[in-house]
Design a protein around this motif. Sequence first.
Motif, PDB file in Angstrom:
ATOM      1  N   THR A 154      55.946  29.573  10.416  1.00  0.00           N
ATOM      2  CA  THR A 154      56.903  28.460  10.539  1.00  0.00           C
ATOM      3  C   THR A 154      57.357  28.308  11.977  1.00  0.00           C
ATOM      4  N   LEU A 155      57.221  27.077  12.483  1.00  0.00           N
ATOM      5  CA  LEU A 155      57.654  26.760  13.857  1.00  0.00           C
ATOM      6  C   LEU A 155      58.905  25.886  13.784  1.00  0.00           C
ATOM      7  N   GLY A 156      59.932  26.246  14.526  1.00  0.00           N
ATOM      8  CA  GLY A 156      61.143  25.424  14.613  1.00  0.00           C
ATOM      9  C   GLY A 156      61.207  24.771  15.978  1.00  0.00           C
ATOM     10  N   ILE A 157      61.210  23.440  15.991  1.00  0.00           N
ATOM     11  CA  ILE A 157      61.238  22.708  17.271  1.00  0.00           C
ATOM     12  C   ILE A 157      62.639  22.126  17.473  1.00  0.00           C
ATOM     13  N   VAL A 158      63.250  22.444  18.596  1.00  0.00           N
ATOM     14  CA  VAL A 158      64.571  21.895  18.915  1.00  0.00           C
ATOM     15  C   VAL A 158      64.362  20.803  19.958  1.00  0.00           C
ATOM     16  N   GLY A 159      64.545  19.542  19.536  1.00  0.00           N
ATOM     17  CA  GLY A 159      64.297  18.408  20.427  1.00  0.00           C
ATOM     18  C   GLY A 159      62.923  17.818  20.149  1.00  0.00           C
ATOM     19  N   LEU A 160      62.854  16.935  19.133  1.00  0.00           N
ATOM     20  CA  LEU A 160      61.551  16.355  18.768  1.00  0.00           C
ATOM     21  C   LEU A 160      61.357  15.028  19.511  1.00  0.00           C
ATOM     22  N   GLY A 161      61.217  15.154  20.826  1.00  0.00           N
ATOM     23  CA  GLY A 161      60.914  13.976  21.650  1.00  0.00           C
ATOM     24  C   GLY A 161      59.428  13.976  21.959  1.00  0.00           C
ATOM     25  N   ARG A 162      59.086  13.517  23.174  1.00  0.00           N
ATOM     26  CA  ARG A 162      57.663  13.427  23.546  1.00  0.00           C
ATOM     27  C   ARG A 162      56.988  14.804  23.493  1.00  0.00           C
ATOM     28  N   ILE A 163      57.581  15.784  24.198  1.00  0.00           N
ATOM     29  CA  ILE A 163      56.920  17.099  24.283  1.00  0.00           C
ATOM     30  C   ILE A 163      57.024  17.833  22.943  1.00  0.00           C
ATOM     31  N   ALA A 175      47.942  25.255  11.067  1.00  0.00           N
ATOM     32  CA  ALA A 175      48.461  25.191   9.691  1.00  0.00           C
ATOM     33  C   ALA A 175      49.901  25.675   9.604  1.00  0.00           C
ATOM     34  N   MET A 176      50.692  25.353  10.617  1.00  0.00           N
ATOM     35  CA  MET A 176      52.081  25.822  10.619  1.00  0.00           C
ATOM     36  C   MET A 176      52.980  24.849   9.855  1.00  0.00           C
ATOM     37  N   ARG A 177      54.001  25.385   9.220  1.00  0.00           N
ATOM     38  CA  ARG A 177      55.067  24.546   8.698  1.00  0.00           C
ATOM     39  C   ARG A 177      55.977  24.251   9.889  1.00  0.00           C
ATOM     40  N   VAL A 178      56.307  22.978  10.104  1.00  0.00           N
ATOM     41  CA  VAL A 178      57.109  22.642  11.279  1.00  0.00           C
ATOM     42  C   VAL A 178      58.467  22.083  10.860  1.00  0.00           C
ATOM     43  N   LEU A 179      59.518  22.804  11.264  1.00  0.00           N
ATOM     44  CA  LEU A 179      60.894  22.337  11.074  1.00  0.00           C
ATOM     45  C   LEU A 179      61.346  21.761  12.410  1.00  0.00           C
ATOM     46  N   TYR A 180      62.213  20.772  12.373  1.00  0.00           N
ATOM     47  CA  TYR A 180      62.738  20.282  13.653  1.00  0.00           C
ATOM     48  C   TYR A 180      64.221  19.990  13.553  1.00  0.00           C
ATOM     49  N   HIS A 181      64.874  20.141  14.711  1.00  0.00           N
ATOM     50  CA  HIS A 181      66.261  19.710  14.846  1.00  0.00           C
ATOM     51  C   HIS A 181      66.310  18.831  16.082  1.00  0.00           C
ATOM     52  N   SER A 182      66.890  17.659  15.957  1.00  0.00           N
ATOM     53  CA  SER A 182      66.966  16.750  17.091  1.00  0.00           C
ATOM     54  C   SER A 182      68.269  15.972  16.996  1.00  0.00           C
ATOM     55  N   ARG A 183      68.542  15.198  18.024  1.00  0.00           N
ATOM     56  CA  ARG A 183      69.779  14.417  18.004  1.00  0.00           C
ATOM     57  C   ARG A 183      69.752  13.405  16.862  1.00  0.00           C
ATOM     58  N   SER A 184      68.568  12.814  16.659  1.00  0.00           N
ATOM     59  CA  SER A 184      68.443  11.845  15.562  1.00  0.00           C
ATOM     60  C   SER A 184      67.249  12.213  14.696  1.00  0.00           C
ATOM     61  N   GLN A 206      65.103  30.319   9.585  1.00  0.00           N
ATOM     62  CA  GLN A 206      63.816  30.275   8.873  1.00  0.00           C
ATOM     63  C   GLN A 206      62.583  30.412   9.766  1.00  0.00           C
ATOM     64  N   ALA A 207      62.726  30.039  11.049  1.00  0.00           N
ATOM     65  CA  ALA A 207      61.525  29.922  11.889  1.00  0.00           C
ATOM     66  C   ALA A 207      60.999  31.286  12.355  1.00  0.00           C
ATOM     67  N   ASP A 208      59.657  31.382  12.393  1.00  0.00           N
ATOM     68  CA  ASP A 208      59.020  32.552  13.014  1.00  0.00           C
ATOM     69  C   ASP A 208      58.939  32.354  14.527  1.00  0.00           C
ATOM     70  N   PHE A 209      58.869  31.083  14.935  1.00  0.00           N
ATOM     71  CA  PHE A 209      58.848  30.720  16.354  1.00  0.00           C
ATOM     72  C   PHE A 209      59.848  29.590  16.549  1.00  0.00           C
ATOM     73  N   VAL A 210      60.703  29.718  17.554  1.00  0.00           N
ATOM     74  CA  VAL A 210      61.637  28.637  17.889  1.00  0.00           C
ATOM     75  C   VAL A 210      61.250  28.140  19.280  1.00  0.00           C
TER      76      VAL A 210
END
Length: 332
Positions: A154-163, A175-184, A206-210
Amino acid sequence: MRKGVSTRPPVFVTRPIPEAGLRRVRDACEVRMWEGELPPPKEVILKEVAECEGLLCLLTDPIDAEVVGAGRHLRVISQMAVGVDNIDLEAATARGIPVGHTPGVLTEATADLTFALLLAAARRIPEGIEYVRQGRWRTWEPMVLLGREVWGKTLGIVGLGRIGTAVARRARGFAMRVLYHSRSRKPDLEAELGVEYTPLDDLLAQADFVSLHCPLTPETHHLIDEEALRRMKPTAILINAARGPVVDTDALLRALREGWIEAAGLDVTDPEPLPADHPLLDLPNCIVIPHLGSATVAARERMATMAAENLLAGLRGERLPYCANPEVYEAR
Ligand code: NAP
Ligand code: GLV
């Protein structure tokens, strides 16, 4: 602003940049350039902006209210970077100065680098290199340098913008599960990529990688503090290719020493650069590289070209193609 339009307006370029961009600026302007390997001292920037109509700067230059205020004839600030946290945008807007930046052209390069850091930290690549160099590799060993799997985690992405989005696309190949947190929330990306919007605290738990991809703002300063690090799994790996101060360095040091998390991969640090005797550099579970996100020949050429185009548009009195403070045009 000076009366009339100078044929070759004076501009200050704060360090040598790729020729692809510099040539365009030289063709149209009288270029003054700081030739040093290190950034120009602030007194030099203050002196140069007082005499120039354009400023082409880098993320290492403190373009604060004092610098903006000193630019009596300044008509445009063009930064060769996407992040503009080193520039006082409010001060520039108040003075009617548009600020250019370079979004998009470094997205894939930075996402590649993020994944390189993630894989290197998970599979302990720098430790392996060191092991071989030290002559300790005597046989295939069943219990040595065991890392963490990436595929299917599981990958947690903080800031789901361009990058952040470009990183999420790469994660699909693993084949990662991707969680994200962003402003919107991003319903389109949720549908297209299967990424799941998750409140930050749950993502951290929850994330294995943040992986951090938000800009540095007052809201994101020390977003990853002691409390956040303590929420992460003890096996989790933190990747920062955003800006150093998004993470509280002292808290990260304790987290890595005391095993609150397993490892970190840092392209950016606070302070930056990190002094060679910084305790983070003694930790085998911390990889630090010198802010290399966009450091490919092609990305840097595109950034220099885009920075030149922003600068020249501003000098011609045209709207900047890539403007970080578009509100400057509303105020006009
Ligand atoms: P971007 O497209 O603007 O993406 C930034 C994302 O962060 C946006 O999705 C934004 O949300 C989100 N965000 C903003 N404030 C947030 C907050 N408080 N909490 C959570 N998310 C937040 O920018 P980008 O081109 O991807 O670049 C992102 C950053 O990466 C840059 O600002 C720069 O600092 C850094 N960077 C580093 C390197 C390097 O060499 N390591 C290279 C390039 C960029 P919304 O979409 O809702 O606005
Ligand atoms: C690099 O860090 C950028 O913001 O372009």
